[in-house]
Design a protein around this motif. Structure first.
Motif, short mmCIF file in Angstrom:
data_model
loop_
_atom_site.label_atom_id
_atom_site.label_comp_id
_atom_site.label_asym_id
_atom_site.label_seq_id
_atom_site.Cartn_x
_atom_site.Cartn_y
_atom_site.Cartn_z
N UNK A 260 -29.07 -35.69 -1.99
CA UNK A 260 -29.58 -34.34 -1.77
C UNK A 260 -29.18 -33.39 -2.89
N UNK A 261 -27.95 -33.53 -3.36
CA UNK A 261 -27.48 -32.63 -4.41
C UNK A 261 -28.26 -32.81 -5.70
N UNK A 262 -28.43 -34.04 -6.09
CA UNK A 262 -29.16 -34.33 -7.31
C UNK A 262 -30.59 -33.83 -7.22
N UNK B 216 -31.71 -31.47 -5.34
CA UNK B 216 -31.72 -30.01 -5.35
C UNK B 216 -31.53 -29.49 -6.77
N UNK B 217 -30.63 -30.12 -7.48
CA UNK B 217 -30.35 -29.67 -8.84
C UNK B 217 -31.58 -29.82 -9.73
N UNK C 174 -26.32 -19.43 -4.36
CA UNK C 174 -25.83 -20.76 -4.70
C UNK C 174 -26.94 -21.80 -4.56
N UNK C 175 -28.12 -21.34 -4.20
CA UNK C 175 -29.26 -22.24 -4.04
C UNK C 175 -29.00 -23.28 -2.97
N UNK C 176 -28.13 -22.91 -2.04
CA UNK C 176 -27.84 -23.81 -0.94
C UNK C 176 -29.05 -23.93 -0.03
N UNK D 148 -24.84 -24.85 -5.66
CA UNK D 148 -24.32 -25.81 -4.68
C UNK D 148 -24.75 -27.23 -5.02
N UNK D 149 -25.98 -27.39 -5.44
CA UNK D 149 -26.48 -28.73 -5.73
C UNK D 149 -25.74 -29.36 -6.89
N UNK D 150 -25.57 -28.60 -7.94
CA UNK D 150 -24.89 -29.12 -9.12
C UNK D 150 -23.45 -29.47 -8.78
N UNK E 135 -22.26 -30.25 -5.89
CA UNK E 135 -22.23 -31.43 -5.03
C UNK E 135 -22.45 -32.69 -5.86
#
Lengths: 335, 335
Positions: A51-53, A55-56, A115-117, B51-53, B55
């Motif tokens: 999910x993090x990748x 999202x990034x 934070x783009x959460x 947050x994504x980065x 994580x």
DNA sequence: GAGGTCTGTCGAAGCGCTTCGACGGTGTAT
DNA sequence: ATACACCGTCGAAGCGCTTCGACAGACCTC
């Protein structure tokens, strides 16, 4: 057991990483055979995108924030129903839900947004003068409000049409021949806070009642049994001819019935009672109450639907009012 | 307005990106002057880490999942209290909360865990034979359960000590001289599902009652007024000497009081009543009820605390039972 | 059959952050 | 003075994914 990455899938399927990505997202045409092969590898390896990748790289977290009040005087069960429907609907759009309480205030919103959460926000229990509202206008992230602040310009709001709900109750009682009716509302603290929906119900009720030429009054109502008793008693003293009562206070519904019993008023023979509450509360009462449903599930669904539309860049109506529905049960009758 | 990144902060402060990171995380010593300069830049630019980065790089999302049941027969307000305390506590540990419903089932858990969306899980309303439990053992992510499954090995569970709660009620009534007592429990469907806490309360109650040489029985109880009435009536017919009643059913508390009133039993003169419910429900009743508090907030707090400990690699006790607390109000008296 | 248009696939460049190893500089022990 | 340790900072290598431009080949069109 290292976690499976998209590179593993690509190798297993004998294609490039980007091809796997396109198969999964559908953003480019991929031949059926390749697509199948990739999907097989995905299943074989038990691949779940990180999910993090994601999202990034994509600038989308696929998470929305749900901001609940969690304060005194709220109708908890309704809230819960609402939250459920938000989660369920969000999942249908492949999104998850981040739960936030209001007590972090505007800073909390800023934090999760910056934070783009989360990709977007759903806020409940918006107050007339809510400090979070100006912030929402600044935010990149789209948002949907449940309820209406004083100045709703530039926002997207959803709510039950509480004025209609109040009016429908008055209409129903009028059609049954009642001439003097009253509404028992939320505890005083709710009005003080300026939450909006409580006032709007009262206004709709009173206006409709007067339009029918009835005597229609609206009182706040606390939620303890003794205070409900006192309120009902005072109400009856001030309006001896009262024959129709609307209760817009979920917690007090049971107590009002008890109070009427204590005061020797039979329902519906001596007093018609309409509740504005969820169906299960109305059905569980004795007698089952004629009620106007608060369609919490529907509100939640609509809120998420609108948010998703905004996320896709569509423009959506600034205000969505949900039509209340009256269900006639055994607590109202001709006067 | 492009969003501010750590590189912007670094440039603004005239240091390396890594230095900013270390200032923010505290994972390496940084001189006070540099640290201050960086923090100033952070504030000046309004920097919020992505947050994504974060994580992706750190393998920590700083989000925990809260899995709520949202099914029939649950005590909604308690649930809400619980959710609130989880969110609040999680925030104290710098974590956010992802809200999930149980209806995605084990797949939902697998999804959020495998995608590294969350660092850990808190599950509510665990059933005796819960399909999610085996999965939890497999997961990399730590988890904490509210409630106890049949086989709790390898898990971390927290709950109110319901057996003690039942027992405390019986003890209290015994100390007042009652000889024949009964417990009105959850609706039948809850027992059928095997949720555990309901049974444990009953057992604790009955055992303690018998230990005191009392007649102690436990009945399930539906939640509509009419059914509560019928149940109470049947109970009194079967046990005419009944003088103490424990109600472990939040929704039915009000109805039980109403039913006793209808049946001509005064509280506490003819019947002592103890409720197992949140304080506000007990206080709002008439008369205010002697009650055993369900410390929802505490349970949520403990659950998160334990989860955070596990995340840091500490070993934690497999079972945490919270001591119930009896508050004496006006619904019980000497017999 | 030369030129053009699609289709399906690939490689590589980031996204913004953490973290590891490296490295001057200062202080301390010999 | 020399050796060594340590402190504070830096640069660079990823983390796992999306997406852009490129490109080979199939298929048309005139």
């Amino acid at each position: 057991m290292r976690t499976v990455t998209i590179a593993d899938v690509a190798k297993h399927a004998g294609v490039a990483v980007s091809t796997v990505s396109y198969v999964l997202s559908g953003k480019r045409a991929i031949s059926a055979t390749t697509s199948q092969r990739v999907m097989q590898s995905v299943r074989a390896l038990g691949y779940h995108p990180n999910a993090g990748a994601r999202a990034l790289a994509s600038k989308r977290s696929n998470v929305i924030a749900l901001v609940l009040p969690l304060r005194a005087g709220m109708h908890l069960p309704v809230l819960m129903q609402f939250a459920t429907s938000v989660v369920t609907t969000a999942r249908q759009f492949d999104h998850d839900v981040l739960l936030m309480t209001a007590d972090e205030g505007p800073d909390g919103l800023r934090r999760v947004a910056a934070s783009a959460l989360v990709d977007g926000l759903v806020l409940m229990d918006v107050e007339i003068h809510d400090p979070r509202v100006p912030l929402l206008r600044e935010l990149e992230e789209p948002s949907v409000l449940i309820g209406f602040p004083a100045d709703a310009s530039g926002l997207t709001c959803v709510d039950l049409d509480f004025a209609r709900a109040g009016a429908i109750c008055a209409d129903h009682l009028a059609s049954l021949g009642h001439r003097e009716i009253a509404l028992l509302g939320a505890p005083n603290v709710v009005y003080k806070r300026g939450t909006g929906y409580a006032e709007r119900t009262m206004e709709g009720f009173v206006e409709a009642g007067q339009a029918h030429g009835m005597t229609a009054v609206a009182w706040p109502c606390e939620e303890s049994f003794d205070e409900v008793c006192a309120t009902v008693k005072a109400l009856l003293e001030e309006h001896p001819a009262l024959s129709g009562l609307v209760v817009h206070n979920e917690a007090a519904v049971g107590h009002v019935l008890g109070a009427l019993r204590v005061l020797g008023k039979r329902v519906p023979e001596d007093m018609s009672v309409v509740a504005i509450c969820p169906d299960d509360v109305a059905e569980r009462a004795s007698p089952p109450l004629t009620s106007v449903l608060i369609p919490a599930a529907d509100v939640g669904h609509q809120a998420v639907r609108l948010l998703m539309a905004k996320l896709e860049g569509s423009t959506v109506p600034p205000a969505t009012l949900l039509e209340p529905r009256l269900t006639i049960r055994q607590s109202t009758r001709k006067h």
